[in-house]
Enzyme design. Structure first.
Site, PDB file in Angstrom:
ATOM      1  CG  ASN A  14      10.642  69.709 -44.252  1.00 13.45           C
ATOM      2  OD1 ASN A  14      10.070  70.954 -44.221  1.00 13.45           O
ATOM      3  ND2 ASN A  14       9.972  68.656 -44.619  1.00 13.45           N
ATOM      4  CD  GLU A  61      10.232  66.181 -48.191  1.00 11.94           C
ATOM      5  OE1 GLU A  61       9.820  66.098 -49.360  1.00 11.94           O
ATOM      6  OE2 GLU A  61       9.843  66.000 -47.190  1.00 11.94           O
ATOM      7  CB  CYS A 111      15.202  66.890 -40.355  1.00  9.86           C
ATOM      8  SG  CYS A 111      14.705  65.151 -40.802  1.00  9.86           S
ATOM      9  CD  GLU A 130      14.453  68.355 -36.780  1.00 10.99           C
ATOM     10  OE1 GLU A 130      13.907  68.870 -37.884  1.00 10.99           O
ATOM     11  OE2 GLU A 130      14.019  67.250 -36.155  1.00 10.99           O
ATOM     12  CB  CYS A 139      17.388  65.025 -36.049  1.00  8.39           C
ATOM     13  SG  CYS A 139      17.179  65.769 -37.922  1.00  8.39           S
TER      14      CYS A 139
HETATM   15  N1  THU Z   1      11.103  66.122 -40.641  1.00  8.95           N
HETATM   16  C1  THU Z   1      11.828  67.266 -40.380  1.00  8.95           C
HETATM   17  O1  THU Z   1      12.394  68.184 -40.946  1.00  8.95           O
HETATM   18  N2  THU Z   1      12.045  66.944 -38.735  1.00  8.95           N
HETATM   19  C2  THU Z   1      11.498  66.235 -38.028  1.00  8.95           C
HETATM   20  O2  THU Z   1      11.616  66.479 -36.787  1.00  8.95           O
HETATM   21  C3  THU Z   1      10.737  64.969 -38.572  1.00  8.95           C
HETATM   22  C4  THU Z   1      10.878  64.980 -39.922  1.00  8.95           C
HETATM   23  C5  THU Z   1      11.139  66.117 -42.327  1.00  8.95           C
HETATM   24  C6  THU Z   1      11.983  65.132 -43.114  1.00  8.95           C
HETATM   25  C7  THU Z   1      10.901  64.977 -44.320  1.00  8.95           C
HETATM   26  O3  THU Z   1      11.341  66.313 -45.165  1.00  8.95           O
HETATM   27  C8  THU Z   1       9.594  65.094 -43.733  1.00  8.95           C
HETATM   28  O4  THU Z   1       9.791  65.538 -42.468  1.00  8.95           O
HETATM   29  C9  THU Z   1       8.668  64.143 -43.563  1.00  8.95           C
HETATM   30  O5  THU Z   1       9.487  62.821 -43.258  1.00  8.95           O
END
Ligand code: THU
Length: 155
Positions: free
Chosen positions: A61, A63, A72, A74, A111
Site C-alpha cells: 500500500n 498512502e 491499496c 493489491e 479493489c
Molecule cells: N489496504 C490495502 O492495501 N489492501 C486491502 O485489501 C485493504 C486496505 C490499505 C489501504 C490503506 O493504506 C490501509 O490498508 C488502511 O486502510
C-alpha cells in the site's frame, strides 16, 4: 421471486507448515510488509501477483497525505502486473496484512472492482489468497463472487 447467491471459498489451516503457499511467496509477502508506505494508517499490506509464466509482480500500500490519492497494495500489484504483462493471464493474487488479531482482511470495494475487471481480461479465473501471519488463509477461485452485480460497461 427470491434469488440467492452462494459464495464458495476454502481455508488453508497451518499454511506455514505445509507447502500450500509457496515458501518463497510467503517470505516475499512478509518482507514487503516492512516496506509498505503506510504512515497514516500504520496498517501495512503487501501483495504478490503470480503470472502464468511464473513472473512475480509485487505491491505494497502506498498512502498519500491527500488520502484518496494513495493506493491499496493489491491494486498497485495487479495494475503493475498488467502494465508489464498485458497479454499474460494472472494465476494467483496474494494479499497479506500486517495485523493478526482476526481472519485475514478482504479487499476493499474499489479493489474488488479492479480485480474483477482484470479477471474479465482473461479466460481463466485467478486464485485470490488472503493471508496474515497467524490465521488460516482464505482462498477464492475467481473474484466474481466477491462482487455480485458488479458494474461493467455495455458491450
Ligand atoms: N489496504 C490495502 O492495501 N489492501 C486491502 O485489501 C485493504 C486496505 C490499505 C489501504 C490503506 O493504506 C490501509 O490498508 C488502511 O486502510
Amino acid at each position: 421471486m427470491k434469488h440467492q447467491i452462494t459464495l464458495h471459498y476454502r481455508t488453508y489451516e497451518n499454511w506455514r507448515e505445509n507447502s500450500v503457499i509457496p515458501k518463497e511467496i510467503a517470505e516475499r509477502l512478509e518482507a514487503l510488509l516492512n516496506t509498505a508506505h503506510a504512515p497514516y494508517s500504520n496498517y501495512p499490506v503487501s501483495s504478490v501477483v503470480l503470472m502464468e509464466s511464473g513472473a512475480m509482480i509485487v505491491g505494497t500500500n502506498q498512502e498519500n497525505a491527500a488520502f484518496p490519492s494513495g493506493l491499496c497494495a493489491e491494486r498497485v500489484a495487479v495494475l503493475a502486473a498488467k502494465a508489464a504483462h498485458p497479454n499474460e493471464a494472472i494465476e494467483t493474487v496474494y494479499i497479506m496484512t500486517g495485523e493478526s488479531e482476526r481472519e485475514p482482511a478482504a479487499p476493499c470495494g474499489s479493489c474488488r472492482q479492479v480485480l474483477h475487471e482484470t479477471e474479465l481480461r482473461q479466460t481463466k479465473p485467478f486464485e485470490l489468497i488472503l493471508l496474515n501471519k497467524t490465521h488460516n488463509a482464505l482462498a477464492f477461485t475467481g473474484v466474481k463472487g466477491l462482487l455480485p452485480f458488479s458494474f461493467t460497461l455495455p458491450r
